[in-house]
Design an enzyme around this catalytic site. Structure first.
Site, PDB file in Angstrom:
ATOM      1  N   TYR A  57       0.811  -1.215   0.000  1.00  0.00           N
ATOM      2  CA  TYR A  57       0.000   0.000   0.000  1.00  0.00           C
ATOM      3  C   TYR A  57       0.848   1.270   0.000  1.00  0.00           C
ATOM      4  CZ  TYR A  57      -4.397  -2.494   0.827  1.00  0.00           C
ATOM      5  OH  TYR A  57      -5.498  -3.297   0.701  1.00  0.00           O
ATOM      6  N   LYS A  60       4.665 -14.348   4.341  1.00  0.00           N
ATOM      7  CA  LYS A  60       4.994 -15.298   3.275  1.00  0.00           C
ATOM      8  C   LYS A  60       6.505 -15.269   3.121  1.00  0.00           C
ATOM      9  CE  LYS A  60       3.822 -18.117  -0.091  1.00  0.00           C
ATOM     10  NZ  LYS A  60       2.931 -19.289  -0.075  1.00  0.00           N
ATOM     11  N   ASP A 117      -1.202 -18.055   2.875  1.00  0.00           N
ATOM     12  CA  ASP A 117      -2.077 -19.027   2.200  1.00  0.00           C
ATOM     13  C   ASP A 117      -2.554 -20.096   3.185  1.00  0.00           C
ATOM     14  OD1 ASP A 117       0.565 -19.858   2.381  1.00  0.00           O
ATOM     15  OD2 ASP A 117       0.530 -21.017   0.532  1.00  0.00           O
ATOM     16  N   ASP A 156      -5.302  -7.169   5.161  1.00  0.00           N
ATOM     17  CA  ASP A 156      -6.518  -6.847   4.409  1.00  0.00           C
ATOM     18  C   ASP A 156      -7.255  -8.145   4.066  1.00  0.00           C
ATOM     19  OD1 ASP A 156      -8.297  -5.241   2.844  1.00  0.00           O
ATOM     20  OD2 ASP A 156      -7.169  -5.785   1.040  1.00  0.00           O
ATOM     21  N   ASP A 206     -10.839  -9.931   5.936  1.00  0.00           N
ATOM     22  CA  ASP A 206     -12.098 -10.251   5.245  1.00  0.00           C
ATOM     23  C   ASP A 206     -12.512 -11.688   5.551  1.00  0.00           C
ATOM     24  OD1 ASP A 206     -12.399  -7.756   4.080  1.00  0.00           O
ATOM     25  OD2 ASP A 206     -12.664  -8.518   2.045  1.00  0.00           O
TER      26      ASP A 206
HETATM   27  C1  IPM Z   1     -10.236  -2.215   3.748  1.00  0.00           C
HETATM   28  C2  IPM Z   1     -10.565  -1.937   2.308  1.00  0.00           C
HETATM   29  C3  IPM Z   1      -9.616  -0.883   1.758  1.00  0.00           C
HETATM   30  C4  IPM Z   1      -8.226  -1.454   1.814  1.00  0.00           C
HETATM   31  C5  IPM Z   1      -9.972  -0.373   0.358  1.00  0.00           C
HETATM   32  C6  IPM Z   1     -11.355   0.220   0.328  1.00  0.00           C
HETATM   33  C7  IPM Z   1      -8.975   0.606  -0.165  1.00  0.00           C
HETATM   34  O1  IPM Z   1     -10.531  -3.117   1.575  1.00  0.00           O
HETATM   35  O2  IPM Z   1     -10.264  -1.270   4.549  1.00  0.00           O
HETATM   36  O3  IPM Z   1      -9.939  -3.359   4.079  1.00  0.00           O
HETATM   37  O4  IPM Z   1      -7.784  -2.138   0.878  1.00  0.00           O
HETATM   38  O5  IPM Z   1      -7.551  -1.247   2.814  1.00  0.00           O
HETATM   39 MG    MG Z   2     -10.249  -4.857   2.764  1.00  0.00          MG
END
Ligand code: IPM
Ligand code: MG
Length: 381
Positions: free
Chosen positions: A142, A212, A245, A269, A273
């Site tokens: 990032y 990784k 992974d 990230d 999720d």
């Molecule tokens: C998160 C989101 C963001 C990220 C996006 C919206 C840029 O996926 O906050 O996890 O990748 O950090």
């Molecule tokens: Mg995200």
């Protein structure tokens, strides 16, 4: 009379607007001595001003105690350019995600993502999952150091310094792209320290370092090494590590083997999720972007343009983000009341948004949580 807290209120766009309204109903039901100050942010400001995070909003964030943020639409470079106002086109404006900019500009280096399965949620992968992700929030892939097309000078240097670059060297500048993954020792140490401190102060038993390092040796090797150095200061907390992974499989298989996870930005990230999905999906994933001076709280989900304006989205993630904000401001009592109210509404199962198999609107869910807030006395003030 001025209020004790100034809180920036940044709904953004898409479902961000609706989930923030619902979370506000919950906050307003508490007697937090706060004023909420609207900040312009979102896709519409990109289209009309060429900046989705205008300077006036950056200024606002310099003068608040904390911020709540909804969600923002982002689109790939070409699509973003196409939606600019005609007079802004062709000026070389580049769209960069405002939340990523905010994290870097204000050095919000901790991305804290608790993922807890509330009993009675039909979406839980397993009952009683209770994971906490610490994601490094300012560096790694990032960093924003990217090249497309790749300048000749860069290709020349890479050709000289890196043997494995040989297969790419003959390519024209437009035929490939380079995104730099940059990780620092200090950045890796501070996120690891945040994770271990949290583990210690919250009675957590174990921290798992996600990486990784077997393939991405330089950057992930550094992250793993620095995190292990920090771990040595916390002999009371168990440490292990896992490849990004493998952790995807292990978390699904044995979620109870994990407790606190710490990861560089992109793996954090991804893994957050996954963890959010195990406790009900993005309707339940909440985040704190936390620095030394400022913290910005948000649902983990995006702006879901296809659901925008339909009052469908589940606002619980945003309500839990408000709970995190209260913890950060030092109001653990109010934070506990919000969490207990969410737990109660989920357990009862009478009010459910579409993701949970119900038909309640975003605002109905917000009101249900606000109505379930226990009186102050029940929590000892
Ligand atoms: C998160 C989101 C963001 C990220 C996006 C919206 C840029 O996926 O906050 O996890 O990748 O950090
Ligand atoms: Mg995200």
């Amino acid at each position: 009379m001025s209020k004790k807290y100034r809180i920036a209120w940044l709904p953004g766009d898409g479902i961000g607007v609706e989930v923030m309204e619902a979370a506000r109903v919950v906050l307003d039901a508490l007697d937090l001595d706060a004023e909420y100050i609207h900040g312009d942010i979102g896709w519409e400001y990109w289209c009309s001003e060429g900046d989705s995070f205008p300077p006036r909003t950056i200024e606002l964030l310099k003068n608040v105690h904390a911020a709540m943020f909804g969600a923002i639409t982002s689109k790939p470079a070409r699509a973003a350019e196409a939606e600019l106002a005609p007079e802004l086109k062709g000026r070389g404006l580049v769209y960069r995600s405002p939340i990523v900019r905010m994290r870097q500009l204000f050095d919000l280096y901790v991305c804290l993502r608790p993922c807890k399965a509330y009993a009675g949620n039909p979406l839980n992968h397993r009952q009683a999952i209770d994971l906490v992700v610490f994601r490094e929030n300012t560096e790694d892939l990032y960093a924003g150091v990217e090249f497309s097309p790749v300048p000749r000078e860069l290709a020349d240097v890479l050709g000289r310094l890196a043997g494995p670059f040989a297969p790419f060297a003959p390519l024209g500048p437009d035929e490939y792209a380079v995104s730099c993954k940059i990780n620092t020792k200090s950045g890796s140490r501070r996120i690891a320290r945040a994770a271990y401190e949290f583990a210690r102060t919250h009675g957590r038993k174990k921290v798992t370092i996600v990486h990784k390092a077997n393939v991405v040796r330089a950057t992930d090797g550094l992250f793993l090494e620095e995190a292990r150095k920090v771990a040595a200061d916390y002999p009371d907390i168990q440490t292990d590590d896992a490849n990004i992974d493998a952790i995807g499989m292990w978390l699904l298989k044995n979620p109870f083997n994990y407790d606190v996870l710490v990861a560089p930005n992109l793996y954090g990230d991804i893994v957050s999720d996954l963890c959010a999905q195990m406790v009900g999906g993005l309707g339940f994933g909440c985040s704190g972007n936390i620095g030394e001076k400022l913290a910005v709280f948000e649902p983990t989900h995006g702006s879901a343009p296809k659901h925008a304006g339909k009052q469908k989205a589940n606002p619980i993630a945003t309500i839990l983000a408000a709970k995190m904000m209260l913890d950060w401001l030092g109001h653990a009592d109010m934070a506990r009341r919000i969490e207990a109210a969410v737990a109660e509404v989920v357990r009862e199962g009478k009010v459910r948004t579409y993701d949970m198999g119900g038909a309640a609107t975003t605002m109905e869910m917000g009101r249900a949580v606000a109505d379930a807030l226990a009186p102050v006395a029940a929590f000892g003030g």
